[in-house]
Design an enzyme around this catalytic site. Structure first.
Site, PDB file in Angstrom:
ATOM      1  CE  LYS A  83      17.861 -21.810  18.373  1.00 11.12           C
ATOM      2  NZ  LYS A  83      17.777 -23.212  18.072  1.00 11.12           N
ATOM      3  CE1 TYR A 125     -11.908 -34.563  32.008  1.00  4.52           C
ATOM      4  CE2 TYR A 125     -10.042 -33.041  32.130  1.00  4.52           C
ATOM      5  CZ  TYR A 125     -11.348 -33.329  31.749  1.00  4.52           C
ATOM      6  OH  TYR A 125     -12.094 -32.373  31.125  1.00  4.52           O
TER       7      TYR A 125
HETATM    8  C1  LIG Z   1      23.343 -23.138  16.109  1.00  2.67           C
HETATM    9  C2  LIG Z   1      22.933 -22.781  17.503  1.00  2.67           C
HETATM   10  N1  LIG Z   1      23.753 -22.027  18.253  1.00  2.67           N
HETATM   11  C3  LIG Z   1      23.435 -21.680  19.521  1.00  2.67           C
HETATM   12  C4  LIG Z   1      22.268 -22.096  20.112  1.00  2.67           C
HETATM   13  C5  LIG Z   1      21.965 -21.714  21.530  1.00  2.67           C
HETATM   14  O1  LIG Z   1      21.897 -22.838  22.340  1.00  2.67           O
HETATM   15  P1  LIG Z   1      21.736 -22.711  23.929  1.00  2.67           P
HETATM   16  O2  LIG Z   1      20.351 -22.208  24.155  1.00  2.67           O
HETATM   17  O3  LIG Z   1      21.918 -24.089  24.421  1.00  2.67           O
HETATM   18  O4  LIG Z   1      22.756 -21.749  24.377  1.00  2.67           O
HETATM   19  C6  LIG Z   1      21.393 -22.889  19.360  1.00  2.67           C
HETATM   20  C7  LIG Z   1      20.135 -23.362  19.981  1.00  2.67           C
HETATM   21  O5  LIG Z   1      19.602 -24.382  19.749  1.00  2.67           O
HETATM   22  C8  LIG Z   1      21.725 -23.246  18.030  1.00  2.67           C
HETATM   23  O6  LIG Z   1      20.922 -24.000  17.276  1.00  2.67           O
END
Ligand SMILES: Cc1ncc(COP(=O)(O)O)c(C=O)c1O
Length: 359
Positions: A35, A255
């Site tokens: 994602k 800055y």
């Molecule tokens: C439901 C869920 N599963 C897995 C993950 C993966 O997490 P990580 O990147 O800590 O492995 C996430 C990430 O936020 C998540 O929201």
């Protein structure tokens, strides 16, 4: 034309990290979490590099549709599920698997058009108090889903861990016990563990692990880096020296004149700033790599530029020389500590003007 700021993505490191993950969780299938544009690494390119993943997880339907538009047919789970009929239809057309965490989502599936069929992951809120059903509501949702024509049997079982990166806390054990109690008697596949969960709690690996950060070669546990676990960093954020100058002791940089030279100083200016997602929170002293040597930030991060004290470098940098902000040779975990944030935020936060290229 060489871009001034680039994020190079090491496809070999992605595949290496996936194989390390498989060694840690040999009995589990891997749902690679891609994602948020694959945590800033480029959704489609990462999915192509990880074609041997058993499934992908994205948060939202539009992220999944980008995969399908690119011809990627790997099973894909929507971690937040769908929120209206239009999304449900899109998900049906694309063959997405759905996390179901509200009664409204059960209703949407109840009203699904004949012929629609979904693999569903029912989410238990085992203690994070974000998404999912608790207690009797979980049991009712399970029974309701089990009776729906649009839901393939069996309903699969899902939860998320809130504090797996702090394995000494009792909370993960409590979450695992609640998940076990709620699901013990039920059929279906189970998925519990994110990166930290699969590292620290073997019992959470279940049928499917859901690593995100580990895939990108980064450690979810404070005080460690991916290399400690045999992982390789995937993203290297790079820029170049675009100016340099000699300062007298007492001259101030950037800055607000926040940084003052305490000695005759050689200063390099590199073309990267918060407009690229390099955090403004980084203070003077934070490390960068100039031609592979460590140097430190001098003055505030501005939108397009940073100042670097290169006085002590063995080789004074020339215009065009490379400056690594994080990645190969400079762990993003270390920069996150300097910026008082987490590596996730740095990786996801690179802006659209950074050229992301996979090799
Ligand atoms: C439901 C869920 N599963 C897995 C993950 C993966 O997490 P990580 O990147 O800590 O492995 C996430 C990430 O936020 C998540 O929201």
């Amino acid at each position: 034309m060489t871009p001034l700021v680039s994020a190079t993505i090491d496809g070999g490191a992605l595949r290496h990290n996936l194989s390390v993950i498989r060694q840690w969780a040999p009995k589990s299938r891997v749902m690679a979490v891609i994602k948020a544009n694959a945590y800033g690494h480029g959704l489609v390119a990462v999915a192509r590099a990880l074609e041997s993943a058993d499934a992908f997880a994205v948060a939202r339907v539009d992220e999944g549709l980008m995969l399908r538009a690119a011809g990627i047919a790997t099973p894909t789970v929507l971690l937040e599920g769908v929120f209206d009929r239009e999304q449900l239809e899109a998900a049906a057309g694309a063959g997405f698997e759905l996390v179901v965490h509200t009664a409204e989502q059960v209703d949407l599936l109840r009203a699904a058009a004949p012929g629609m069929s979904f693999k569903v992951w029912l989410k238990l809120d085992s203690g994070m108090n974000r998404l999912g059903f608790k207690g009797a509501a979980f049991d009712s949702a399970h029974a309701a889903l089990g009776a729906l024509a649009a839901v393939r049997s069996p309903v699969n079982l899902f939860t998320h861990l809130a504090s797996a990166d702090e394995p000494d806390l009792p909370t993960t054990g409590e979450q695992l016990a609640r998940f076990d109690a709620a699901t013990r008697a039920l059929p279906g596949e189970r998925s519990i563990a994110n990166s930290a969960g699969m590292l620290s709690f073997a019992e959470a690996q279940a049928d499917w692990v859901r690593p995100g950060l580990l895939v990108y070669g980064v450690s979810p546990i404070a005080g460690s880096i991916g290399a400690d676990y045999g992982l390789r960093p995937v993203m290297t954020l790079k820029s170049h020296v675009i100016a340099h100058k000699d300062l007298a002791a007492g001259e101030r940089v950037g800055y607000g004149g926040d940084w003052t030279a305490t000695r005759p100083t050689r200063l390099a200016v590199a073309a990267v700033g918060y407009g690229d997602g390099y955090p403004r929170a980084l203070p003077s002293g934070a490390p960068v790599l100039v031609n592979g040597e460590r140097a430190s930030l001098a003055g505030r991060v501005s939108m397009d530029m940073i100042g670097i004290d290169v006085t002590d470098l063995k080789r004074p940098p020339a215009l065009g020389d490379s400056v690594v902000l994080w990645g190969e040779g400079l762990p993003v975990e270390e920069i996150a500590v300097w910026a008082d944030t987490i590596p996730y935020e740095l990786l996801c936060g690179i802006s659209q003007r950074v050229a992301v290229t996979i090799y």
